[in-house]
Design a protein around this motif. Sequence first.
Motif, PDB file in Angstrom:
ATOM      1  N   GLY A  11      -2.315  -3.965  -6.289  1.00  0.00           N
ATOM      2  CA  GLY A  11      -1.873  -2.727  -5.626  1.00  0.00           C
ATOM      3  C   GLY A  11      -0.570  -2.174  -6.177  1.00  0.00           C
ATOM      4  O   GLY A  11      -0.046  -1.184  -5.668  1.00  0.00           O
TER       5      GLY A  11
ATOM      6  N   GLY B   7      -0.130  -0.595  -8.891  1.00  0.00           N
ATOM      7  CA  GLY B   7      -0.346   0.693  -9.557  1.00  0.00           C
ATOM      8  C   GLY B   7      -0.658   0.538 -11.041  1.00  0.00           C
ATOM      9  O   GLY B   7      -0.490   1.487 -11.811  1.00  0.00           O
ATOM     10  N   LYS B   8      -1.142  -0.634 -11.442  1.00  0.00           N
ATOM     11  CA  LYS B   8      -1.424  -0.894 -12.867  1.00  0.00           C
ATOM     12  C   LYS B   8      -2.474   0.076 -13.405  1.00  0.00           C
ATOM     13  O   LYS B   8      -2.285   0.687 -14.460  1.00  0.00           O
ATOM     14  N   ASN B   9      -3.580   0.185 -12.656  1.00  0.00           N
ATOM     15  CA  ASN B   9      -4.667   1.048 -13.122  1.00  0.00           C
ATOM     16  C   ASN B   9      -4.191   2.499 -13.253  1.00  0.00           C
ATOM     17  O   ASN B   9      -4.500   3.183 -14.226  1.00  0.00           O
ATOM     18  N   THR B  10      -3.403   2.939 -12.291  1.00  0.00           N
ATOM     19  CA  THR B  10      -2.872   4.314 -12.304  1.00  0.00           C
ATOM     20  C   THR B  10      -1.951   4.504 -13.505  1.00  0.00           C
ATOM     21  O   THR B  10      -2.011   5.526 -14.197  1.00  0.00           O
TER      22      THR B  10
ATOM     23  N   ARG C  50      -6.339   1.129  -0.186  1.00  0.00           N
ATOM     24  CA  ARG C  50      -7.454   1.180  -1.129  1.00  0.00           C
ATOM     25  C   ARG C  50      -8.689   0.510  -0.519  1.00  0.00           C
ATOM     26  O   ARG C  50      -9.803   1.016  -0.638  1.00  0.00           O
TER      27      ARG C  50
ATOM     28  N   GLU D 176       8.137   4.829  -8.203  1.00  0.00           N
ATOM     29  CA  GLU D 176       8.292   6.243  -8.579  1.00  0.00           C
ATOM     30  C   GLU D 176       6.929   6.918  -8.687  1.00  0.00           C
ATOM     31  O   GLU D 176       5.892   6.262  -8.720  1.00  0.00           O
TER      32      GLU D 176
HETATM   33  N1  ADP Z   1       3.389   5.351  -8.529  1.00  0.00           N
HETATM   34  C1  ADP Z   1       2.594   5.456  -7.450  1.00  0.00           C
HETATM   35  N2  ADP Z   1       3.009   6.101  -6.353  1.00  0.00           N
HETATM   36  C2  ADP Z   1       2.192   6.199  -5.263  1.00  0.00           C
HETATM   37  N3  ADP Z   1       0.960   5.659  -5.162  1.00  0.00           N
HETATM   38  C3  ADP Z   1       0.495   5.000  -6.233  1.00  0.00           C
HETATM   39  C4  ADP Z   1       1.291   4.853  -7.443  1.00  0.00           C
HETATM   40  N4  ADP Z   1       0.564   4.136  -8.330  1.00  0.00           N
HETATM   41  C5  ADP Z   1      -0.603   3.850  -7.710  1.00  0.00           C
HETATM   42  N5  ADP Z   1      -0.648   4.376  -6.469  1.00  0.00           N
HETATM   43  C6  ADP Z   1      -1.771   4.239  -5.508  1.00  0.00           C
HETATM   44  O1  ADP Z   1      -1.775   2.875  -5.098  1.00  0.00           O
HETATM   45  C7  ADP Z   1      -3.133   2.359  -5.036  1.00  0.00           C
HETATM   46  C8  ADP Z   1      -3.242   1.149  -5.974  1.00  0.00           C
HETATM   47  O2  ADP Z   1      -3.085   1.606  -7.320  1.00  0.00           O
HETATM   48  P1  ADP Z   1      -3.856   0.904  -8.536  1.00  0.00           P
HETATM   49  O3  ADP Z   1      -3.437   1.659  -9.753  1.00  0.00           O
HETATM   50  O4  ADP Z   1      -5.308   0.793  -8.235  1.00  0.00           O
HETATM   51  O5  ADP Z   1      -3.175  -0.549  -8.497  1.00  0.00           O
HETATM   52  P2  ADP Z   1      -3.523  -1.902  -9.256  1.00  0.00           P
HETATM   53  O6  ADP Z   1      -4.383  -1.521 -10.431  1.00  0.00           O
HETATM   54  O7  ADP Z   1      -2.192  -2.445  -9.654  1.00  0.00           O
HETATM   55  O8  ADP Z   1      -4.195  -2.787  -8.254  1.00  0.00           O
HETATM   56  C9  ADP Z   1      -4.037   3.516  -5.408  1.00  0.00           C
HETATM   57  O9  ADP Z   1      -4.529   4.086  -4.213  1.00  0.00           O
HETATM   58  C10 ADP Z   1      -3.129   4.487  -6.175  1.00  0.00           C
HETATM   59  O10 ADP Z   1      -3.548   5.816  -6.023  1.00  0.00           O
END
Ligand code: ADP
Length: 221
Positions: free
Chosen positions: A12, A14-17, A155, A200
């Motif tokens: 959670g 935000g790695k994928n994002t 999520r 951020e």
């Molecule tokens: N910088 C950010 N600020 C706010 N929300 C974020 C940010 N990065 C990711 N998110 C949200 O947090 C949740 C988890 O992100 P995700 O990229 O799937 O994490 P991970 O791949 O690390 O498990 C998603 O719903 C995404 O939209």
Amino acid sequence: MGELIAVEGLDGAGKNTLVTSLVAGWRAHGLSVATFAFPRYGVAVTADIAAEALHGEHGDLASSAYAMATLFALDRRDGAAAIRAAVASNDVVILDRYVASNAAYSAARLRESIDGQAVRWVAELEFTRFGLPVPDHQVFLGVPMSVAAERAVRRAQGDASRARDAYERDDDLQSRVDAAYRELAAAQWFSPWSVLDGTEDPDRVAAQLAGGGPVGRISSS
Ligand SMILES: Nc1ncnc2c1ncn2[C@@H]1O[C@H](COP(=O)(O)OP(=O)(O)O)[C@@H](O)[C@H]1O
Ligand SMILES: Cc1cn([C@H]2C[C@H](O)[C@@H](COP(=O)(O)OP(=O)(O)O)O2)c(=O)[nH]c1=O
């Protein structure tokens, strides 16, 4: 030869994002980019079995940190040739989780420091025995545990297939994983690390990589 970059962090964080944003930015600059996300669910049976174990299946399999790490490592071993081919034919190859995930989660589960047996074993198994390529750069996406937990819960609520697993539901474990990652980054475990602030805005997180180091050179080229 392209640059091999691994992005690491809590569930959670935000790695994928971040990976999605980095890839879009690099492609907009005309770079060729390949991505892999580990565990490779639906591709490697060992990844699927590991996930099932973390959701309560396969008896006591998930109770062994070493057994779980072996499954995740076998997934990467199976993908090693594809990673090497991608590095040979792209400017950048970015990995959403890699060997350091096994190092951080195994040390955290066993309450060891990164100088302990588990982290040494992961490196020996994956880099030496399996011959996995060592990343040129590793990125730790840091967020306070409460932020990661809230994002993972949100999520899971929005997507039934993303129900939280045994690791994600364990706040104490997540806090030890965070500490282990920070130790790995401080020790520059196997390659230079960048520590990013994942609280951020997503595009600003990606921009934090610009302005220095191998990743920054790619970002700004
Ligand atoms: N910088 C950010 N600020 C706010 N929300 C974020 C940010 N990065 C990711 N998110 C949200 O947090 C949740 C988890 O992100 P995700 O990229 O799937 O994490 P991970 O791949 O690390 O498990 C998603 O719903 C995404 O939209
Ligand atoms: C890739 C990998 C993941 N893990 C852990 C981290 C996560 O808690 C869990 C599942 O990976 P994760 O990336 O969170 O998958 P998803 O959220 O899509 O189910 O496995 C390891 O312990 N070692 C590894 O090598």
